[in-house]
Enzyme design. Structure first.
Site: not given
Lengths: 488, 488, 488, 488
Positions: C19, C45, C124-125, C265
């Site tokens: 996300c 995402g 997000n998570g 990354y």
């Protein structure tokens, strides 16, 4: 997104049924049968449709789409995502406000996951205390996902302490006021309920070893099911493989008040309501009209297509020849998309054309099913006179529509109803026709099989849109300022 | 890509008109009027439509689309790309073979750029020597872009030595055999032509200071144009701002042979053909049928919708009450897309339902417009008997269809026409009905206004589909082995 | 429905961030800025995105779509439906299971209507005790609409007794375990929260008189906002027109454990994380690799595109020339739709081609960011050898990935991770390359700015995917049988 | 309809190749291989693509679509309509004027039906006397369907008196002036032709028992074909199952003048042109630049993605470190659709972001492939300076582009080319950079393998865009007023 098209060429000036419900249990690929049933119920709601099915391996699956059943639920790629022997579905019309792509969340069936498993529910009717219930539920931590009154039922069920879904549904429906015919499902059961007054229809059919629930009998015919019986007002049926059809009476008893407008306009002419053919009732309304309001004329013309059975009855009773004075364009099932200004202004001519050769010089009786705002009656009159008719006589196959419906029909506000502001005589002048007559309320009841007409004080039907006699007080609307007849 | 839907519920078993043409000059936004006209002509072709317009600044613009006029040519974004005071258009049905997205090149109008400027052309009819012409043109270096017979005309025009487009069109059409009603345009002129026999209709209308050409009068009504006159068989009209309507006679004189099936089925009931109301002709066919083939019965039912006027006439003449024994689902204007196997097998029930309450126990006269393969007549009979009819009597408002049409109508091969293989008696047995009667050829002519019936040897109409009497030899088909009646 | 395409040519064999979140307050047309920010966060995402905005007249508006931001949230027709000075948004990748059209309900932001007004939330998570919370909430009558763990937060808020939305959010988040960076909004406030460990990033920016919250700084750059500071681990900021940025500390203090894979990354190279340039950290990993695992070779090639910075660093430190030995097809941003079988089998060749002229005869060092399943490393090796490379040496810019992530990254099951089953030596044999070396955990920490390497027992980052040292116990997974390292 | 996106982030300011061609014979499902080949050639044309295949049963089949190959020619439903062992294809970029849905007719391959059978043809290049030929053909009765110059070839073939299609093609091509690499097919033959100067590339490959023709070798790699040889300038090859590859020389001999810009920008770096690696040539241009125009600096940055190989060469030769100072957003393969005004104004920031941490305080050498209008060079300079660069030095991997191309490349009008109006010094001032240097024409030739540089009077390449030395006089343009260098 596809624009939704009503069946009637002057649909802007018609009352609109808001929903049709359907369910099937005990046959393979149940969702395909539901799709067929919803197609046959499309006249009850054209904006959107949805189907939920259950199968042990993939669980509950659902698809909800804007547009016609035939354009969505006939694609193999979609129907393969709805496996199982148990499925329910819904077609819906809705008011303009919540239309558009974001409102797919308003499309039923609604689904809820409870601690004992999931349930899906489709509702035809209207809950008159939905706003009060919604406020109460939000205060207690429920999160609503739609703007639909029907979603209350799912949240009430979620908060019930009962251990089974049918029991939770009883709990929930006892809190609900208004009109409802509901088709619901669990993983193993198909459930049907009608409110205590039985305002909206719901019928039971047999298909092979399975069962079907449907708003109307015409949707049993399409799948080859046989009509078993109507679900009774105030009855809940729970249908399962093991126990067949079980019947419950969760509500206090009340006298039946079936919606008489289902006979006049909403239901399909090939359906059977309360043991009577809708077509025959409509034809008989024409007979009553010819008796109550005879006229010397040369031609009886229906306003296509809903005025046709009454026009046939009027012609038969009066002896005046029947003819197609107004021709409908077959290709206006769907309204023009993004129409240019010029085309929007064409209005009626896109849909209808007068058969001049037939009309010219004749005294014409036009038979229509109802007058709502009166706007299209006026346009039709103009077309007929332009074509050279000598006289125009309107005969309307329902009494004057003077009150809004709060039980699942989309009606304009009271002030917009022509009959709420004018007498029959004033309406005649307003429309500028040679004569205008409505069938009487008693005439309508006689045509619907009540030989003695309407029983005052205890009418056999809900006729609130004609009489202002509301069998259930519309709580939310009264809170917003709506005045009942007694209060005027 | 949208699948195309015919108007008739059993359209697989109907003859199909292949085209409608339309043109307007001398009004602003002419393409919008053409769109409306094509909408009113949609019954003549549902697969695709195209419009070409011209305006000095942007030149010729064109849009061709699969699907209904109302779904394509009503979008403001599209119509804005078709500016100008001059436009023509075309609706088309085509055989299955060339259907699909790649065949957009087959959708008319066709356009050609000549040394003196461009021209666009729309064609209703069929060129019976198209294949021979095509071979000849390819041998001389023409590149064909479509599989349409009509494209020959553009190539013949390109190779003419004449200096103006109307003259080149005359040159080209003199090489062409068959039936054609053409609407064409240059940068300044609207052109209309009918073949010497006048097989297909074409009419002229007045709209404000401008003019319209249309296959039928119903498409003049929709734009508010007044009907001026028919284009005569063998006439070419060239309409321009400067010179008004100029009339030419480029062909050798021949006796008129208008297609009598336009009266029976193709044209809309509210159109006027040869001075006669199509509705009235159809009603009169019902009257003739009742005289020629009376029957004792309780109910006259039309097969919806095309059998309705004849059923009204039959009921009126016979005194047998008229009723809606078969109810059509309003939402089957468009065929089901990608239907699942199960739905495909539902066939008729998706489209029609029997009004059981009306039919049960009655002796029913079913009035239909024609019998082609007979497949759907059989299904209807079954539905009627399943609903409990006591007797079923078919009355057909046209003579037996025994021969294919080569003049712009999509007919099955001769062997597939039920009447080419069976006598009336055999057909009755095959269909398993209590009686089956067709109107006689003379009765049909009488209903169409020829009081003396058909003039043998010199018939007033093209009735090749009934009689096998082809007014123009179908050259390409004969080369492929088709046997004329004389040759059988 | 468009299939979503990851940036990396071998994305099937990459870990995927799940996300990105974004929010803007205090600028006109806030939703347009959110769209730009989400576009810059698209690498976090690609499956779907959503935006919610608020304006007093129309209330909360939302749009959620599958596909790229640039393909949806750039249409004027859509953006006009999202007016107001306050908006939040979300981009999401999800696991295959819930993909498809019916899962639009899983697309954030989520919205809830509470008694004091509505709130929207983007997360997000990953919540590691979501399933337990969900069961508890359902038992108490909550109806879940999605399969997302994030929906729990909205239901916990709905059931809080607090009087304001920020207070309800604190209540809710104290029940939640795991990793979360949240952007939320009420009618007047923009809210940002990071979990106590600060596993996922969240930064604050200034744009004119307004403010922005973003997962990464690169998405501040795109709207021209200036980077102010990171939201601290365990901090909640509430931003409003009246009070500016207010900071709260609703959680117990804990040592920060930011995700080190964001450096390796996930984050974009032009973002700044914890005060360090991501590009520079990656380049420095290449330097560390060249020191830890030197090799004699002729050419250093990145595996495009994520291996590039480390390859540049490796080349610089080692002195071995840098070159583009693998060329990426620019037109594979989006995966092939409905690919034919033949095309699916082409796999890598659709996306990459070897630069044979450069590779042939050379000893090649291939620098990639990570090895997950190892499947694509093998294909690349084959391509390089087919092109005639003399030797192939893999250098990996992260330690062996041996453990799944439960904090918002899509990882395969543990058994599918190559490094969970094999030693470095076994992996080298398995891949069949001349050498294979990973950067050490200490080397990675040094490259990320921790000069002393990883502090044992109290690491500065979350490196569970490399070390198996999970800073928050994954409760739901443990209940399902997942074994922690200590338990093995 | 999808808008087409170029690969380069500043594509508005780049020259654009107009086409790529591909053909395969002798393998099953040839169209699938053609689709893969076209995907690998997508950089040569992004607007539209088309494939024609032949199979005895269904004949010629074709599909032409706007948009990317990967979005159209990967659907099984489409590819199944293109059966057979023989297929050709085309990708195209076109000028804005003829873009849009109606121009699908302009999408190649073109098809013609001749008396000896059909042929399809795809063309890369430009015919400089197309307008004169078109007028002549129309005068003789040809009907053009497109606005493409390539359609002339089909009409010239249709009018040839030769008996075979290859002979007709020779006839036609002898009338044609300009640049052409053509791939064509009959029912049994695959044909490839290059114009006498060999301006555009065309190569031959072997795939199993079959053969492939392709604009570039990278599109042989993708299907696993081996590179056999280039088609020679002025050569026609006719490939069939029976006779293999037959070679003809239909044109007068001329010295080869291959387009040197194919080396600079158009072709993919992994292709081999004239025996040389494109990547290596580009890297070598960077080396030449570093020698011709050295500069003291801290960092060499490519303008992504096309400046990368030259930047690597420049860094290597100069010893200045190479780094990614500009980061490209991976998700801008496709341009924003219907972008809102706000987003349009974002311009460069949607596509690129500066890596501030790397750039700040450094003296930066920016290596780009060419300067066309100069508009984007200016924007990049601003971004770099905003990020805090100490100095900005532009190094351009081609000589100044001062002349338009008439041989198949989309160039702005001469006046819009910055180098046609300004000296190198003036351009430096205009762009406001610390230095600006272009590689010399001789340096470019050396990098392309001509150790002695450009041979004056008899150059080895077409370099008209740099030198104004047009190897074929652009007849149509001269007629419209274009002035050659000698005439200025």
């Amino acid at each position: 997104m596809a624009e939704m098209p009503p069946a009637h060429p002057f649909d802007d000036d018609k009352l609109k049924e808001e929903c049709g419900v359907y369910g099937v249990i005990g046959v393979a690929d149940a969702a395909n049968f539901v799709a067929l049933g919803l197609h046959a119920l499309q006249h009850r709601g054209q904006e959107a449709g949805g189907i939920v099915s259950y199968e042990s391996e993939t669980g509950f699956n659902s698809a909800r789409r804007f547009g016609y059943v035939r354009d969505n639920f006939t694609k193999a790629s979609l129907m393969e995502t709805l496996p199982g022997h148990l499925a329910i579905g819904h077609v819906r019309y809705s008011t303009a406000g919540s239309k558009g792509q974001t409102a797919i969340r308003d499309v039923q069936p609604f689904f809820g996951e409870f601690s004992m498993g999931g349930a899906a529910l489709a509702h035809n009717g209207n809950i008159v205390n939905a706003e009060a219930l919604r406020r109460e539920l939000i205060d207690h931590g429920s999160i609503f996902q739609s703007s639909s009154d029907s979603e209350c039922i799912i949240h009430l069920m979620a908060r019930s302490f009962q251990k089974t879904i049918p029991e939770r549904m009883k709990d929930a429906l006892r809190r609900v006021e208004g009109a409802f015919s509901i088709v619901a499902m669990t993983r193993t059961k198909l459930i049907g309920v009608r409110d205590p007054l039985g305002v909206r229809p719901l019928v039971l059919g047999r298909i092979g070893d399975g069962w079907a629930l449907s708003s109307e009998t015409c949707a049993l015919d399409i799948i080859g099911a046989t009509f078993v019986r109507e679900i009774e007002p105030g009855e809940m049926v729970v249908i399962s493989a093991g126990n067949g059809v079980e019947s419950f009476r969760p509500f206090q008893h009340a006298s039946s008040r079936f919606c008489i407008f289902e006979h006049v306009y909403f239901s399909r002419p090939d359906s059977i309501l309360g043991g009577r053919s809708v077509y025959e009732t409509r034809r008989q309304i024409g007979v009553e009209l010819a008796r109550e309001a005879p006229v010397e004329a040369d031609l009886v013309c229906p306003v296509p297509d809903s005025g046709t059975p009454a026009a046939i009855g009027f012609s038969h009773e009066s002896g005046i020849p029947y003819g197609m004075g107004i021709i409908r364009n077959q290709y206006v099932g769907r309204t023009f998309i993004e129409p240019t200004e010029q085309i929007r202004n064409m209005g009626v001519r896109l849909k209808l054309n007068v058969n001049r050769a037939l009309i010219a010089g004749k005294r014409v009786v036009l038979v229509d099913d109802s007058v709502v705002r009166g706007t299209t009656s006026q346009k039709i009159k103009e077309m007929i006179l332009d074509a050279g008719a000598a006289e125009v006589h309107f005969r309307i196959a329902s009494p004057p529509t003077a009150w809004p419906c709060f039980y699942g029909v989309d009606t304009p506000e009271k002030e917009k109803l022509l009959a709420s502001r004018m007498s029959e005589e004033e309406m005649r002048d307003h429309l500028g026709v040679d004569s205008l007559r409505f069938v009487s309320l008693d005439g309508l009841y006689r045509a619907a099989g009540e030989a003695g007409g309407r029983t005052p004080g205890c009418p056999q039907y809900c006729d609130a849109c004609f009489s202002g006699d509301y069998p259930v007080a519309p709580a939310d609307m009264i809170e917003k300022g709506f005045k009942l007849k007694a209060a005027e």
